[in-house]
Design a protein around this motif. Structure first.
Motif, PDB file in Angstrom:
ATOM      1  N   TRP A  31       0.762  -1.241   0.000  1.00  0.00           N
ATOM      2  CA  TRP A  31       0.000   0.000   0.000  1.00  0.00           C
ATOM      3  C   TRP A  31       0.799   1.301   0.000  1.00  0.00           C
ATOM      4  CZ3 TRP A  31      -2.027  -3.945   3.375  1.00  0.00           C
ATOM      5  CH2 TRP A  31      -3.123  -4.604   2.816  1.00  0.00           C
ATOM      6  N   THR A  32       2.100   1.248   0.204  1.00  0.00           N
ATOM      7  CA  THR A  32       2.814   2.528   0.286  1.00  0.00           C
ATOM      8  C   THR A  32       3.866   2.725  -0.801  1.00  0.00           C
ATOM      9  OG1 THR A  32       4.664   1.871   1.740  1.00  0.00           O
ATOM     10  CG2 THR A  32       2.553   2.432   2.799  1.00  0.00           C
ATOM     11  N   ILE A  33       4.114   1.708  -1.601  1.00  0.00           N
ATOM     12  CA  ILE A  33       5.130   1.818  -2.649  1.00  0.00           C
ATOM     13  C   ILE A  33       4.443   1.822  -4.008  1.00  0.00           C
ATOM     14  CG2 ILE A  33       7.152   0.744  -3.708  1.00  0.00           C
ATOM     15  CD1 ILE A  33       7.794  -0.413  -0.906  1.00  0.00           C
ATOM     16  N   ARG A  34       4.715   2.872  -4.746  1.00  0.00           N
ATOM     17  CA  ARG A  34       4.122   3.039  -6.079  1.00  0.00           C
ATOM     18  C   ARG A  34       4.928   2.244  -7.107  1.00  0.00           C
ATOM     19  NH1 ARG A  34       4.223   8.682  -9.179  1.00  0.00           N
ATOM     20  NH2 ARG A  34       5.527   7.534 -10.570  1.00  0.00           N
ATOM     21  N   LEU A  35       4.239   1.587  -8.018  1.00  0.00           N
ATOM     22  CA  LEU A  35       4.860   0.841  -9.115  1.00  0.00           C
ATOM     23  C   LEU A  35       4.358   1.389 -10.445  1.00  0.00           C
ATOM     24  CD1 LEU A  35       4.317  -2.827  -7.850  1.00  0.00           C
ATOM     25  CD2 LEU A  35       6.480  -1.579  -7.884  1.00  0.00           C
ATOM     26  N   TRP A  36       5.251   1.479 -11.420  1.00  0.00           N
ATOM     27  CA  TRP A  36       4.861   1.886 -12.763  1.00  0.00           C
ATOM     28  C   TRP A  36       5.946   1.434 -13.735  1.00  0.00           C
ATOM     29  CZ3 TRP A  36       7.240   5.006  -9.329  1.00  0.00           C
ATOM     30  CH2 TRP A  36       8.315   5.776  -9.750  1.00  0.00           C
ATOM     31  N   VAL A  37       5.613   1.470 -15.028  1.00  0.00           N
ATOM     32  CA  VAL A  37       6.571   1.103 -16.067  1.00  0.00           C
ATOM     33  C   VAL A  37       7.044   2.380 -16.746  1.00  0.00           C
ATOM     34  CG1 VAL A  37       6.919  -0.159 -18.228  1.00  0.00           C
ATOM     35  CG2 VAL A  37       5.491  -1.152 -16.418  1.00  0.00           C
ATOM     36  N   LEU A  74       6.486  -7.166  -2.933  1.00  0.00           N
ATOM     37  CA  LEU A  74       6.448  -6.139  -3.980  1.00  0.00           C
ATOM     38  C   LEU A  74       6.583  -6.768  -5.368  1.00  0.00           C
ATOM     39  CD1 LEU A  74       6.160  -3.086  -4.180  1.00  0.00           C
ATOM     40  CD2 LEU A  74       8.645  -2.914  -4.057  1.00  0.00           C
ATOM     41  N   VAL A  75       7.473  -7.734  -5.513  1.00  0.00           N
ATOM     42  CA  VAL A  75       7.638  -8.432  -6.792  1.00  0.00           C
ATOM     43  C   VAL A  75       6.366  -9.202  -7.132  1.00  0.00           C
ATOM     44  CG1 VAL A  75       8.876 -10.332  -7.933  1.00  0.00           C
ATOM     45  CG2 VAL A  75      10.160  -8.529  -6.751  1.00  0.00           C
ATOM     46  N   LEU A  76       5.787  -9.879  -6.168  1.00  0.00           N
ATOM     47  CA  LEU A  76       4.537 -10.606  -6.393  1.00  0.00           C
ATOM     48  C   LEU A  76       3.426  -9.644  -6.816  1.00  0.00           C
ATOM     49  CD1 LEU A  76       2.975 -13.280  -6.264  1.00  0.00           C
ATOM     50  CD2 LEU A  76       2.563 -12.815  -3.853  1.00  0.00           C
ATOM     51  N   ARG A  77       3.341  -8.518  -6.127  1.00  0.00           N
ATOM     52  CA  ARG A  77       2.345  -7.494  -6.480  1.00  0.00           C
ATOM     53  C   ARG A  77       2.566  -6.992  -7.907  1.00  0.00           C
ATOM     54  NH1 ARG A  77       2.872  -1.605  -4.324  1.00  0.00           N
ATOM     55  NH2 ARG A  77       1.609  -0.649  -5.930  1.00  0.00           N
ATOM     56  N   ALA A  78       3.800  -6.749  -8.280  1.00  0.00           N
ATOM     57  CA  ALA A  78       4.114  -6.260  -9.629  1.00  0.00           C
ATOM     58  C   ALA A  78       3.752  -7.288 -10.688  1.00  0.00           C
ATOM     59  CB  ALA A  78       5.592  -5.892  -9.714  1.00  0.00           C
ATOM     60  N   ARG A  79       4.028  -8.559 -10.408  1.00  0.00           N
ATOM     61  CA  ARG A  79       3.660  -9.618 -11.355  1.00  0.00           C
ATOM     62  C   ARG A  79       2.151  -9.711 -11.519  1.00  0.00           C
ATOM     63  NH1 ARG A  79       7.733 -13.839  -9.013  1.00  0.00           N
ATOM     64  NH2 ARG A  79       9.524 -13.403 -10.332  1.00  0.00           N
ATOM     65  N   ARG A  80       1.447  -9.699 -10.397  1.00  0.00           N
ATOM     66  CA  ARG A  80      -0.013  -9.850 -10.450  1.00  0.00           C
ATOM     67  C   ARG A  80      -0.687  -8.662 -11.134  1.00  0.00           C
ATOM     68  NH1 ARG A  80      -1.558 -12.787  -4.773  1.00  0.00           N
ATOM     69  NH2 ARG A  80      -0.846 -14.835  -5.445  1.00  0.00           N
ATOM     70  N   SER A  81      -0.104  -7.489 -10.988  1.00  0.00           N
ATOM     71  CA  SER A  81      -0.710  -6.298 -11.617  1.00  0.00           C
ATOM     72  C   SER A  81      -0.240  -6.112 -13.058  1.00  0.00           C
ATOM     73  CB  SER A  81      -0.419  -5.049 -10.797  1.00  0.00           C
ATOM     74  OG  SER A  81       0.963  -4.772 -10.813  1.00  0.00           O
ATOM     75  N   GLY A  82       0.719  -6.926 -13.490  1.00  0.00           N
ATOM     76  CA  GLY A  82       1.174  -6.871 -14.873  1.00  0.00           C
ATOM     77  C   GLY A  82       2.193  -5.783 -15.168  1.00  0.00           C
ATOM     78  N   VAL A  83       2.774  -5.153 -14.151  1.00  0.00           N
ATOM     79  CA  VAL A  83       3.752  -4.089 -14.420  1.00  0.00           C
ATOM     80  C   VAL A  83       5.185  -4.574 -14.374  1.00  0.00           C
ATOM     81  CG1 VAL A  83       2.254  -2.217 -13.646  1.00  0.00           C
ATOM     82  CG2 VAL A  83       3.863  -3.263 -12.034  1.00  0.00           C
ATOM     83  N   LEU A  84       5.410  -5.830 -14.006  1.00  0.00           N
ATOM     84  CA  LEU A  84       6.783  -6.323 -13.942  1.00  0.00           C
ATOM     85  C   LEU A  84       7.271  -6.655 -15.339  1.00  0.00           C
ATOM     86  CD1 LEU A  84       9.133  -6.996 -12.086  1.00  0.00           C
ATOM     87  CD2 LEU A  84       8.290  -9.332 -12.008  1.00  0.00           C
ATOM     88  N   SER A  85       8.328  -5.996 -15.738  1.00  0.00           N
ATOM     89  CA  SER A  85       8.922  -6.250 -17.033  1.00  0.00           C
ATOM     90  C   SER A  85      10.209  -7.041 -16.857  1.00  0.00           C
ATOM     91  CB  SER A  85       9.225  -4.918 -17.740  1.00  0.00           C
ATOM     92  OG  SER A  85      10.190  -4.194 -17.012  1.00  0.00           O
ATOM     93  N   ASP A  86      10.743  -7.535 -17.933  1.00  0.00           N
ATOM     94  CA  ASP A  86      12.007  -8.263 -17.883  1.00  0.00           C
ATOM     95  C   ASP A  86      13.135  -7.253 -17.968  1.00  0.00           C
ATOM     96  OD1 ASP A  86      10.883 -10.795 -17.716  1.00  0.00           O
ATOM     97  OD2 ASP A  86      10.576 -10.872 -19.867  1.00  0.00           O
TER      98      ASP A  86
END
Length: 156
Positions: free
Chosen positions: A81-87, A142-154
């Motif tokens: 809830w406190t760390i923003r993720l984006w591509v 955080l990595v799991l959250r990024a994967r589930r939200s589709g923002v984790l890139s290679d």
């Protein structure tokens, strides 16, 4: 012994400042990071030395484990809830906010409060272990959250 306490305080402040600067900066999200693992290993050595030199009873150990569990719960809150993720430019970026920093300080405070409840010095002697564990938990969530939200890139 007093010198060791001062050294522990100085190391704790330096590690916290380092972690907060990294948490609040815009940085790429990496699936693997050595910082948490290094802190974990060094912390295990320090904690092992403390435990071998002092007599901890089951209640002391239970409170240390409880403190670690609270720290892990706060790590999950920070990651969700406190760390923003984006591509950006094909890379997943991350940045914490003021609440991230506040939760780190609260987390550290509750762990160091262990020194007031259990064997004096146990909280500060296990602080690097504590930092390592909660940092690894936060990154994994955080990595799991990024994967589930589709923002984790290679990222490279």
């Amino acid at each position: 012994m007093k010198d060791q306490a001062l050294i522990n305080i100085a190391v704790t402040v330096l590690v916290l400042a380092f972690l907060l600067s990294r948490q609040l900066a815009v940085r790429p999200l990496r699936e693997r990071s050595m910082i948490g693992l290094v802190l974990l290993v060094v912390g295990l050595v320090e904690a092992g030395q403390f435990v071998s030199a002092h007599s901890l009873d089951a209640g002391d150990l239970a409170l240390l484990v409880l403190s670690l569990a609270i720290g892990c719960a706060l790590a999950v809150v920070r990651a969700l809830w406190t760390i923003r993720l984006w591509v950006q430019d094909g890379r997943t970026m991350r940045q914490g906010n003021a609440l991230t920093a506040l939760l780190w300080v609260v987390s550290l405070g509750q762990h160091l409060a262990v020194d007031k409840v259990v064997l004096a010095g146990a909280g500060s002697a296990t602080i690097l272990l504590y930092f390592g564990v909660v940092l690894v938990v936060q990154r994994e969530v955080l990595v799991l959250r990024a994967r589930r939200s589709g923002v984790l890139s290679d990222a490279p």
